[in-house]
Scaffold this motif. Structure first.
Motif, PDB file in Angstrom:
ATOM      1  N   GLY A   2       0.817  -1.214   0.000  1.00 50.48           N
ATOM      2  CA  GLY A   2       0.000   0.000   0.000  1.00 50.48           C
ATOM      3  C   GLY A   2       0.849   1.261   0.000  1.00 50.48           C
ATOM      4  O   GLY A   2       0.588   2.197  -0.767  1.00 50.48           O
ATOM      5  N   ILE A   3       1.853   1.291   0.844  1.00 52.14           N
ATOM      6  CA  ILE A   3       2.745   2.464   0.915  1.00 52.14           C
ATOM      7  C   ILE A   3       3.349   2.749  -0.459  1.00 52.14           C
ATOM      8  O   ILE A   3       3.445   3.899  -0.886  1.00 52.14           O
ATOM      9  CB  ILE A   3       3.882   2.195   1.956  1.00 52.14           C
ATOM     10  CG1 ILE A   3       3.332   2.234   3.369  1.00 52.14           C
ATOM     11  CG2 ILE A   3       5.050   3.171   1.782  1.00 52.14           C
ATOM     12  CD1 ILE A   3       2.967   3.610   3.874  1.00 52.14           C
ATOM     13  N   LEU A   4       3.765   1.680  -1.161  1.00 58.17           N
ATOM     14  CA  LEU A   4       4.542   1.866  -2.397  1.00 58.17           C
ATOM     15  C   LEU A   4       3.709   1.773  -3.678  1.00 58.17           C
ATOM     16  O   LEU A   4       4.256   1.970  -4.766  1.00 58.17           O
ATOM     17  CB  LEU A   4       5.678   0.836  -2.442  1.00 58.17           C
ATOM     18  CG  LEU A   4       6.819   1.092  -1.445  1.00 58.17           C
ATOM     19  CD1 LEU A   4       7.759  -0.121  -1.389  1.00 58.17           C
ATOM     20  CD2 LEU A   4       7.602   2.359  -1.817  1.00 58.17           C
ATOM     21  N   HIS A   5       2.397   1.513  -3.594  1.00 61.14           N
ATOM     22  CA  HIS A   5       1.678   1.153  -4.821  1.00 61.14           C
ATOM     23  C   HIS A   5       1.658   2.280  -5.856  1.00 61.14           C
ATOM     24  O   HIS A   5       1.645   2.004  -7.063  1.00 61.14           O
ATOM     25  CB  HIS A   5       0.250   0.670  -4.523  1.00 61.14           C
ATOM     26  CG  HIS A   5      -0.759   1.739  -4.281  1.00 61.14           C
ATOM     27  ND1 HIS A   5      -0.817   2.488  -3.134  1.00 61.14           N
ATOM     28  CD2 HIS A   5      -1.770   2.205  -5.062  1.00 61.14           C
ATOM     29  CE1 HIS A   5      -1.799   3.363  -3.210  1.00 61.14           C
ATOM     30  NE2 HIS A   5      -2.401   3.221  -4.369  1.00 61.14           N
ATOM     31  N   ASP A   6       1.669   3.525  -5.390  1.00 64.70           N
ATOM     32  CA  ASP A   6       1.652   4.664  -6.329  1.00 64.70           C
ATOM     33  C   ASP A   6       2.993   5.418  -6.334  1.00 64.70           C
ATOM     34  O   ASP A   6       3.026   6.601  -6.703  1.00 64.70           O
ATOM     35  CB  ASP A   6       0.520   5.641  -5.961  1.00 64.70           C
ATOM     36  CG  ASP A   6      -0.860   5.190  -6.463  1.00 64.70           C
ATOM     37  OD1 ASP A   6      -0.920   4.388  -7.425  1.00 64.70           O
ATOM     38  OD2 ASP A   6      -1.866   5.661  -5.900  1.00 64.70           O
ATOM     39  N   VAL A   7       4.084   4.731  -5.949  1.00 62.15           N
ATOM     40  CA  VAL A   7       5.375   5.431  -5.755  1.00 62.15           C
ATOM     41  C   VAL A   7       5.786   6.243  -6.991  1.00 62.15           C
ATOM     42  O   VAL A   7       6.348   7.333  -6.857  1.00 62.15           O
ATOM     43  CB  VAL A   7       6.490   4.445  -5.305  1.00 62.15           C
ATOM     44  CG1 VAL A   7       6.745   3.363  -6.340  1.00 62.15           C
ATOM     45  CG2 VAL A   7       7.788   5.185  -4.987  1.00 62.15           C
ATOM     46  N   LEU A   8       5.500   5.741  -8.195  1.00 62.42           N
ATOM     47  CA  LEU A   8       5.916   6.469  -9.411  1.00 62.42           C
ATOM     48  C   LEU A   8       4.749   7.183 -10.102  1.00 62.42           C
ATOM     49  O   LEU A   8       4.845   7.566 -11.262  1.00 62.42           O
ATOM     50  CB  LEU A   8       6.629   5.522 -10.385  1.00 62.42           C
ATOM     51  CG  LEU A   8       7.956   4.939  -9.874  1.00 62.42           C
ATOM     52  CD1 LEU A   8       8.670   4.166 -10.989  1.00 62.42           C
ATOM     53  CD2 LEU A   8       8.886   6.027  -9.328  1.00 62.42           C
ATOM     54  N   LYS A   9       3.649   7.385  -9.376  1.00 59.45           N
ATOM     55  CA  LYS A   9       2.457   7.993  -9.972  1.00 59.45           C
ATOM     56  C   LYS A   9       2.734   9.410 -10.493  1.00 59.45           C
ATOM     57  O   LYS A   9       2.107   9.845 -11.455  1.00 59.45           O
ATOM     58  CB  LYS A   9       1.349   8.041  -8.922  1.00 59.45           C
ATOM     59  CG  LYS A   9       0.065   8.691  -9.379  1.00 59.45           C
ATOM     60  CD  LYS A   9      -0.900   7.713  -9.992  1.00 59.45           C
ATOM     61  CE  LYS A   9      -2.183   8.413 -10.422  1.00 59.45           C
ATOM     62  NZ  LYS A   9      -3.187   7.509 -10.947  1.00 59.45           N
ATOM     63  N   GLU A  10       3.655  10.124  -9.869  1.00 61.99           N
ATOM     64  CA  GLU A  10       3.912  11.507 -10.290  1.00 61.99           C
ATOM     65  C   GLU A  10       5.219  11.638 -11.076  1.00 61.99           C
ATOM     66  O   GLU A  10       5.722  12.747 -11.278  1.00 61.99           O
ATOM     67  CB  GLU A  10       3.866  12.436  -9.065  1.00 61.99           C
ATOM     68  CG  GLU A  10       2.446  12.461  -8.484  1.00 61.99           C
ATOM     69  CD  GLU A  10       2.295  13.232  -7.172  1.00 61.99           C
ATOM     70  OE1 GLU A  10       3.249  13.927  -6.773  1.00 61.99           O
ATOM     71  OE2 GLU A  10       1.214  13.127  -6.560  1.00 61.99           O
ATOM     72  N   GLN A  11       5.717  10.518 -11.557  1.00 60.85           N
ATOM     73  CA  GLN A  11       6.918  10.539 -12.399  1.00 60.85           C
ATOM     74  C   GLN A  11       6.574  11.192 -13.745  1.00 60.85           C
ATOM     75  O   GLN A  11       5.548  10.856 -14.345  1.00 60.85           O
ATOM     76  CB  GLN A  11       7.376   9.098 -12.631  1.00 60.85           C
ATOM     77  CG  GLN A  11       8.654   8.966 -13.426  1.00 60.85           C
ATOM     78  CD  GLN A  11       9.023   7.502 -13.687  1.00 60.85           C
ATOM     79  OE1 GLN A  11       8.194   6.691 -14.080  1.00 60.85           O
ATOM     80  NE2 GLN A  11      10.275   7.169 -13.452  1.00 60.85           N
ATOM     81  N   PRO A  12       7.400  12.118 -14.232  1.00 60.15           N
ATOM     82  CA  PRO A  12       7.125  12.722 -15.541  1.00 60.15           C
ATOM     83  C   PRO A  12       7.053  11.657 -16.641  1.00 60.15           C
ATOM     84  O   PRO A  12       7.770  10.652 -16.587  1.00 60.15           O
ATOM     85  CB  PRO A  12       8.320  13.642 -15.770  1.00 60.15           C
ATOM     86  CG  PRO A  12       8.912  13.881 -14.428  1.00 60.15           C
ATOM     87  CD  PRO A  12       8.628  12.657 -13.610  1.00 60.15           C
ATOM     88  N   GLU A  13       6.188  11.895 -17.629  1.00 54.70           N
ATOM     89  CA  GLU A  13       5.973  10.888 -18.677  1.00 54.70           C
ATOM     90  C   GLU A  13       7.259  10.527 -19.422  1.00 54.70           C
ATOM     91  O   GLU A  13       7.502   9.360 -19.728  1.00 54.70           O
ATOM     92  CB  GLU A  13       4.915  11.386 -19.669  1.00 54.70           C
ATOM     93  CG  GLU A  13       3.531  11.401 -19.037  1.00 54.70           C
ATOM     94  CD  GLU A  13       2.419  11.768 -20.004  1.00 54.70           C
ATOM     95  OE1 GLU A  13       2.673  11.837 -21.230  1.00 54.70           O
ATOM     96  OE2 GLU A  13       1.290  11.976 -19.523  1.00 54.70           O
ATOM     97  N   GLU A  14       8.089  11.532 -19.709  1.00 53.67           N
ATOM     98  CA  GLU A  14       9.333  11.252 -20.461  1.00 53.67           C
ATOM     99  C   GLU A  14      10.231  10.328 -19.656  1.00 53.67           C
ATOM    100  O   GLU A  14      10.904   9.455 -20.210  1.00 53.67           O
ATOM    101  CB  GLU A  14      10.123  12.531 -20.781  1.00 53.67           C
ATOM    102  CG  GLU A  14       9.300  13.710 -21.264  1.00 53.67           C
ATOM    103  CD  GLU A  14       8.539  14.383 -20.124  1.00 53.67           C
ATOM    104  OE1 GLU A  14       9.204  14.920 -19.220  1.00 53.67           O
ATOM    105  OE2 GLU A  14       7.288  14.351 -20.126  1.00 53.67           O
ATOM    106  N   GLU A  15      10.250  10.537 -18.332  1.00 50.58           N
ATOM    107  CA  GLU A  15      11.082   9.688 -17.470  1.00 50.58           C
ATOM    108  C   GLU A  15      10.556   8.262 -17.460  1.00 50.58           C
ATOM    109  O   GLU A  15      11.346   7.311 -17.490  1.00 50.58           O
ATOM    110  CB  GLU A  15      11.024  10.221 -16.034  1.00 50.58           C
ATOM    111  CG  GLU A  15      12.320  10.775 -15.530  1.00 50.58           C
ATOM    112  CD  GLU A  15      12.167  11.259 -14.090  1.00 50.58           C
ATOM    113  OE1 GLU A  15      11.801  10.452 -13.204  1.00 50.58           O
ATOM    114  OE2 GLU A  15      12.389  12.464 -13.864  1.00 50.58           O
ATOM    115  N   ALA A  16       9.248   8.122 -17.415  1.00 53.72           N
ATOM    116  CA  ALA A  16       8.656   6.774 -17.417  1.00 53.72           C
ATOM    117  C   ALA A  16       9.003   6.067 -18.725  1.00 53.72           C
ATOM    118  O   ALA A  16       9.389   4.892 -18.727  1.00 53.72           O
ATOM    119  CB  ALA A  16       7.146   6.851 -17.231  1.00 53.72           C
ATOM    120  N   LEU A  17       8.894   6.778 -19.835  1.00 53.57           N
ATOM    121  CA  LEU A  17       9.196   6.168 -21.140  1.00 53.57           C
ATOM    122  C   LEU A  17      10.667   5.758 -21.210  1.00 53.57           C
ATOM    123  O   LEU A  17      11.002   4.685 -21.720  1.00 53.57           O
ATOM    124  CB  LEU A  17       8.828   7.132 -22.267  1.00 53.57           C
ATOM    125  CG  LEU A  17       7.314   7.345 -22.440  1.00 53.57           C
ATOM    126  CD1 LEU A  17       7.045   8.468 -23.448  1.00 53.57           C
ATOM    127  CD2 LEU A  17       6.614   6.052 -22.868  1.00 53.57           C
TER     128      LEU A  17
END
Ligand code: DGI
Ligand code: FE
Ligand code: FE
Length: 192
Positions: A49-64
């Protein structure tokens, strides 16, 4: 296994807005409570639960770039739906950086879409994300009541809501979302 919960908390505190940080703590509490009822490890549920959205606010370019570096190819539906990326990237991240076990990793991986043949851990995190204390959409109390009866009952309603909302907004439905919904609707593991 010992979990460095303080380290995970620091990580999400650094990465997430106050609103989503609060959501993450609420999902962690809810997943732990559901685990006590349905029989997953409550500490693992709290970590997931703590980590499930850890990268939710990562910029799209970084995710790609993150996907490209790992050879993770996106399907056309995934390319068109950046909201799905945080589950894919988050699962890879918590496995690589924290070496978390497979049940936590797959729960995070499928917390947004669900999938066919979900594990208990996956069902608990998926449901907790819908009914955590911070959620206040109309009908959330009915969802909480369903979750006390059975995880599948709550998930079926949650998936129906998601599919309805997405189709109203002319968004693609991920095949995993449909597979999760169909399986529950048909009452079991109905392949094909
Ligand atoms: O991260 P949260 O906001 O807590 O919740 P979540 O991980 O369940 O993400 C919800 C978002 O994901 C919501 O905007 C709808 C989107 N989503 C979920 N399933 C699908 C989807 N988007 C598409 N295009 N297709 C899906 O099947
Ligand atoms: Fe999420
Ligand atoms: Fe969430």
């Amino acid at each position: 296994m010992d979990y460095n919960i303080e380290v995970y908390k620091e990580d999400i505190t650094r990465r997430l807005s106050p609103f989503r940080l609060h959501h993450s703590f609420c999902v962690a509490d809810c997943a732990r409570a559901l685990s006590e009822v349905y029989g997953w490890d409550p500490e693992k549920a709290y970590v997931a639960g703590i980590l499930h959205d850890v990268l939710k606010e990562q910029p799209e370019e970084e995710a790609l770039a993150f996907f490209a570096a790992r050879g993770i190819a996106l399907t056309p539906v995934e390319k068109a739906a950046p909201k799905l990326w945080h589950a894919m990237a988050g699962a890879a991240y918590i496995e690589e950086v924290y070496g978390l076990p497979a049940d936590i990793v797959t729960a995070v991986r499928w917390h947004t879409t669900g999938r066919a043949h979900m594990s208990l851990a996956e069902k608990i995190l998926f449901t907790a994300d819908f009914i955590s204390a911070d959620r206040d959409y109309p009908g959330v109390d009915d969802m909480r009541a369903r979750a006390r009866q059975s995880l599948e009952l709550a998930m079926e309603e949650g998936l129906r809501f998601t599919i309805f909302e997405l189709s109203e907004r002319r968004r693609a439905i991920h095949p995993d979302t449909l597979a999760a919904y169909n399986e529950i609707l048909l009452g079991g593991n109905n392949d094909a």
